[in-house]
Each structure stands twice: as structure tokens, then as C-alpha cells.
Design a protein around this motif. Structure first.
Motif, PDB file in Angstrom:
ATOM      1  N   TYR A 185       0.834  -1.206   0.000  1.00 49.82           N
ATOM      2  CA  TYR A 185       0.000   0.000   0.000  1.00 49.82           C
ATOM      3  C   TYR A 185       0.869   1.257   0.000  1.00 49.82           C
ATOM      4  CZ  TYR A 185      -2.804   3.808   1.872  1.00 49.82           C
ATOM      5  OH  TYR A 185      -3.384   5.032   2.060  1.00 49.82           O
ATOM      6  N   ASP A 204      -9.668  10.273  -3.834  1.00 47.57           N
ATOM      7  CA  ASP A 204     -10.944   9.611  -3.550  1.00 47.57           C
ATOM      8  C   ASP A 204     -10.804   8.689  -2.342  1.00 47.57           C
ATOM      9  OD1 ASP A 204     -13.580   9.154  -3.911  1.00 47.57           O
ATOM     10  OD2 ASP A 204     -13.407   8.075  -5.804  1.00 47.57           O
ATOM     11  N   SER A 205     -10.403   9.260  -1.208  1.00 49.38           N
ATOM     12  CA  SER A 205     -10.071   8.458  -0.017  1.00 49.38           C
ATOM     13  C   SER A 205     -10.414   9.214   1.253  1.00 49.38           C
ATOM     14  CB  SER A 205      -8.578   8.096  -0.031  1.00 49.38           C
ATOM     15  OG  SER A 205      -8.210   7.431  -1.211  1.00 49.38           O
ATOM     16  N   ASN A 206     -11.658   9.631   1.380  1.00 50.70           N
ATOM     17  CA  ASN A 206     -12.031  10.472   2.511  1.00 50.70           C
ATOM     18  C   ASN A 206     -12.467   9.690   3.748  1.00 50.70           C
ATOM     19  OD1 ASN A 206     -11.446  12.785   1.042  1.00 50.70           O
ATOM     20  ND2 ASN A 206     -13.505  12.883   0.173  1.00 50.70           N
ATOM     21  N   LYS A 210     -13.948   3.803   1.800  1.00 56.84           N
ATOM     22  CA  LYS A 210     -13.746   4.332   0.451  1.00 56.84           C
ATOM     23  C   LYS A 210     -12.314   4.129   0.000  1.00 56.84           C
ATOM     24  CE  LYS A 210     -14.982   6.533  -3.271  1.00 56.84           C
ATOM     25  NZ  LYS A 210     -15.874   5.874  -4.253  1.00 56.84           N
ATOM     26  N   THR A 211     -11.368   4.335   0.911  1.00 54.68           N
ATOM     27  CA  THR A 211      -9.957   4.138   0.586  1.00 54.68           C
ATOM     28  C   THR A 211      -9.685   2.692   0.185  1.00 54.68           C
ATOM     29  OG1 THR A 211      -9.289   5.889   2.119  1.00 54.68           O
ATOM     30  CG2 THR A 211      -7.604   4.304   1.476  1.00 54.68           C
ATOM     31  N   GLN A 214     -10.525   1.417  -3.319  1.00 55.72           N
ATOM     32  CA  GLN A 214      -9.724   1.877  -4.458  1.00 55.72           C
ATOM     33  C   GLN A 214      -8.650   0.863  -4.867  1.00 55.72           C
ATOM     34  OE1 GLN A 214     -10.815   5.066  -5.618  1.00 55.72           O
ATOM     35  NE2 GLN A 214     -12.266   4.518  -4.023  1.00 55.72           N
ATOM     36  N   TYR A 215      -8.490  -0.195  -4.055  1.00 54.93           N
ATOM     37  CA  TYR A 215      -7.401  -1.151  -4.279  1.00 54.93           C
ATOM     38  C   TYR A 215      -7.949  -2.574  -4.396  1.00 54.93           C
ATOM     39  CZ  TYR A 215      -4.784   2.858  -2.546  1.00 54.93           C
ATOM     40  OH  TYR A 215      -4.283   4.119  -2.380  1.00 54.93           O
ATOM     41  N   ASP A 281      -2.025  12.169   1.883  1.00 52.48           N
ATOM     42  CA  ASP A 281      -1.923  10.712   1.740  1.00 52.48           C
ATOM     43  C   ASP A 281      -1.116  10.101   2.879  1.00 52.48           C
ATOM     44  OD1 ASP A 281      -3.409  10.527  -0.615  1.00 52.48           O
ATOM     45  OD2 ASP A 281      -1.656  10.792  -1.896  1.00 52.48           O
ATOM     46  N   ARG A 284      -3.037   9.424   6.197  1.00 51.18           N
ATOM     47  CA  ARG A 284      -3.919   8.250   6.233  1.00 51.18           C
ATOM     48  C   ARG A 284      -3.179   6.926   6.424  1.00 51.18           C
ATOM     49  NH1 ARG A 284      -6.760  11.258   1.993  1.00 51.18           N
ATOM     50  NH2 ARG A 284      -5.370  10.353   0.424  1.00 51.18           N
ATOM     51  N   VAL A 288      -4.737   3.006   7.565  1.00 52.22           N
ATOM     52  CA  VAL A 288      -4.835   1.909   6.597  1.00 52.22           C
ATOM     53  C   VAL A 288      -3.955   0.745   7.035  1.00 52.22           C
ATOM     54  CG1 VAL A 288      -4.469   1.230   4.193  1.00 52.22           C
ATOM     55  CG2 VAL A 288      -5.381   3.508   4.721  1.00 52.22           C
TER      56      VAL A 288
END
Length: 350
Positions: A185, A204-206, A210-211, A214-215, A281, A284, A288
């Protein structure tokens, strides 16, 4: 006389090996195998050695394909790809499990013309950023608003816990493999921050769900970026910064600089909202990574060793946060250190 002659032709008789010798040989063999297994388990990685970046621009290779193939054209997408069922939908596109030459693939279709700019931006990012960090592009058709990519049956990173709880994946549900996922990541974030196009921000990772969406989680238990529809460019030289969307953001998952700074007395207005850079980024990363580490044996030990770098990631001042490469270097050092410690302790017990 004849009897003696026959016995002499049989040759010398075989002696039985003493049981103690057999036991010692077996123990030596078991120790050797155990050492090999430990080294293989800790040092080898599950990731695929096939890197789509080895193909020239405009071509792809996936799975067991030995040669690169040109991106599929509109005509090929229309005639060779068979749509099977819908497997996902977002604001910009719907995703369908499909089939191409007996291979499972993912066909994305634009949801509505009002989202076409985002759709085309995502396509341009896919084309420009092909490599081990990004899902493999197989073809596209702008006339039909379709994109074809490699299909990953394990789905988005949101499914990680459900996947690792399956009995057939219990053997990879370890802190070592989970930390490697976190490194994947951060490696993607580092790639985006130093991409061929410049410094790109994963906007696009609020929030965490949602984050994670994306993966994608690959069958080799690595991570690839899949949704690239919102990747604005930062340019520090020209002082070009970004704003992720046009609405007010809330919560502690987003970085402090993404929050409305003027309090409740002044209503939110997008024109008054300050812009920011790629350090959002970095903010976060600890959240994550904590999700990826989960709660398996050894994960808290990893969290302890990552405490300092994660504290730096959460600095209120963006400029004081480390780079993605800094974080990646610390992750690698922690993995190497803990892996060597566990291996040494295991060998001392033998």
C-alpha cells in the motif's frame, strides 16, 4: 560342496542399521527441512513475478501469458469479450465480470455521461501508470465508454478480513504477510507521489471504506491500485496544489488541512477553502496499515515498532510528515528486524 558354492554366489549379507542411527538421521533430516521451510516462509514472497511494466506501452501481459499482446481495440472489445454479470458499481462506472479467450476479465462501463470527464481521466491514468502497482489495462473503447482490465477474484481490499478468515488462506494470515500488504500500500502511494506524470494525490479516499475500495487484492496476496478516477497533480515549483472535491469534509481520517478552517461562524464555501498537497496521503497511512495488520498473533508487536513513524505521519503540520519513501524504508527495516529475530529464536529452540 555344492551348497557352499551356492551360498558364496549370494554375496555378503546386509547388516541391519541400528535403530539409534535411524533416529539420528531422521532428526537431522527434520531439522534440515525445518530450516529450509523457515527460510522459505520468511524470505520468499507470495507476489507474482510477472510485471506488466515489462511490456511496451500499448500492450499487456497477465496471468500465464508469455508474450505481450496489444491493448484490445473497440472492435475486439465488441466481438471478443463476453459480459457475464455485474460485480461492482461506483459513481463513475459499473464493473462486469466478463470473459475473453477463456480468461476472466473485468469490463467497466460509464454510469452516465455527466461522469465522462472522470471516466476519461481514470482511463488516462491507467494508460500512463501501467506497472506492478496498478491493475493491468487490457483494452479500452472511448466510443463505447468501456475499459477492460485484469480480473482479481478476491475483490477489493475491503474483503481482506473475510478472505483471510477462510480456511484455505489461514496459512498466509500472519503478521509477516500482513505487514507486506502494508508495504504494498505504501509502495503504491510512493509510486503515485513520484510517478512519470509528477506528484499525484489519491483524492478519492475520505474515509477508510472508500480508501480500501480503491485497491484490489490479487490472488498472490499483493495490492494493486484500481480506481484512478481522482488523481490530481501537485506541482510545488509552480505552487499548484489540490482540493479533493467541492464539499466540506469531516472526521479524523482526513488530514487536518482538509477540514474547514474558519469555524462554524462562516459557512463552508469551496472558493474560500485552502488547497493542500500530497501529504494528505501520508496522514492516512497509519489508519490503513492498522486495518491491514489486523489482530493476528504478532500484529501488536509490529504496531509497537511502527509507533514512531506513524506518530510522524500524524503531525498536524504537513511539512513535518515523512515522505512515502521514508515510511516504506522504516517498514522494510521493521520487517527485516522482526523476521530475523523470530528466525533466530526458532533456531535456538531446536
Amino acid at each position: 560342496m555344492e551348497k557352499k558354492s551356492q551360498e558364496s554366489k549370494k554375496g555378503p549379507t546386509h547388516r541391519e542399521v541400528p535403530p539409534a542411527v535411524v533416529l539420528l538421521l531422521a532428526m537431522a533430516l527434520m531439522n534440515a527441512l525445518l530450516y529450509l521451510c523457515l527460510d522459505r516462509f520468511f524470505i520468499s514472497h507470495l507476489h507474482s513475478t510477472v510485471d506488466p511494466s515489462h511490456c511496451p506501452f500499448g500492450s499487456f501481459r497477465m496471468g500465464q501469458m508469455k508474450n505481450c499482446s496489444p491493448w484490445l481495440s473497440c472492435e475486439e472489445l465488441r466481438t471478443e469479450v463476453r459480459q457475464l454479470k455485474r460485480v461492482g458499481e461506483g459513481a463513475v462506472k459499473r464493473v462486469f465480470l466478463s470473459e475473453w479467450k477463456e480468461r476472466k476479465v473485468a469490463l467497466s462501463r460509464l454510469t452516465g455521461l455527466e461522469m465522462k470527464d472522470d471516466f476519461l481521466h481514470g482511463l488516462q491514468m491507467l494508460k500512463s501508470l501501467q506497472g506492478k502497482h496498478v491493475v493491468t489495462l487490457l483494452g479500452y473503447c472511448e466510443d463505447d465508454n468501456t475499459i477492460l482490465t485484469e480480473y482479481h477474484p478476491l475483490g477489493s481490499l475491503s474483503n481482506l478480513e473475510a478472505t483471510l478468515n477462510l480456511s484455505k488462506y489461514q496459512h498466509v494470515n500472519t503478521w509477516q504477510n500482513r505487514l507486506q500488504l502494508a508495504m504494498d500500500y505504501v509502495g503504491i502511494i510512493n509510486y503515485l507521489h513520484s510517478s512519470p506524470l509528477g506528484t499525484l494525490v489519491m483524492c478519492d479516499s475520505n474515509d477508510l471504506p472508500k480508501t480500501l475500495s480503491q485497491y484490489l487484492l490479487t490472488s498472490n496476496f499483493s495490492i494493486v491500485a484500481n480506481d484512478l478516477d481522482a488523481l490530481p497533480l501537485v506541482n510545488h515549483s509552480s505552487r499548484t496544489f489540490v482540493k479533493c472535491g467541492h464539499r466540506e469534509l469531516h472526521g479524523d481520517f482526513v488530514a487536518p488541512e482538509q477540514l474547514w478552517p474558519y469555524g462554524e461562524d462562516l459557512p463552508f464555501h469551496d472558493d474560500l477553502m485552502p488547497s493542500y498537497d500530497e501529504k494528505i496521503d501520508i496522514w492516512r497511512i497509519p489508519d490503513v496499515t492498522s486495518f491491514l495488520l489486523g489482530h493476528v498473533e504478532g500484529s501488536d508487536m509490529v504496531r509497537f515498532h511502527l509507533f514512531d513513524i506513524h506518530k510522524a505521519c500524524k503531525s498536524k503540520t504537513p511539512a513535518e510528515r515523512p515522505t512515502a519513501q521514508d515510511v516504506l524504508d522504516v517498514y522494510q527495516k521493521v520487517l527485516n528486524s522482526l523476521r530475523d529475530t523470530v528466525t533466530t529464536q526458532t533456531r535456538e529452540m531446536l
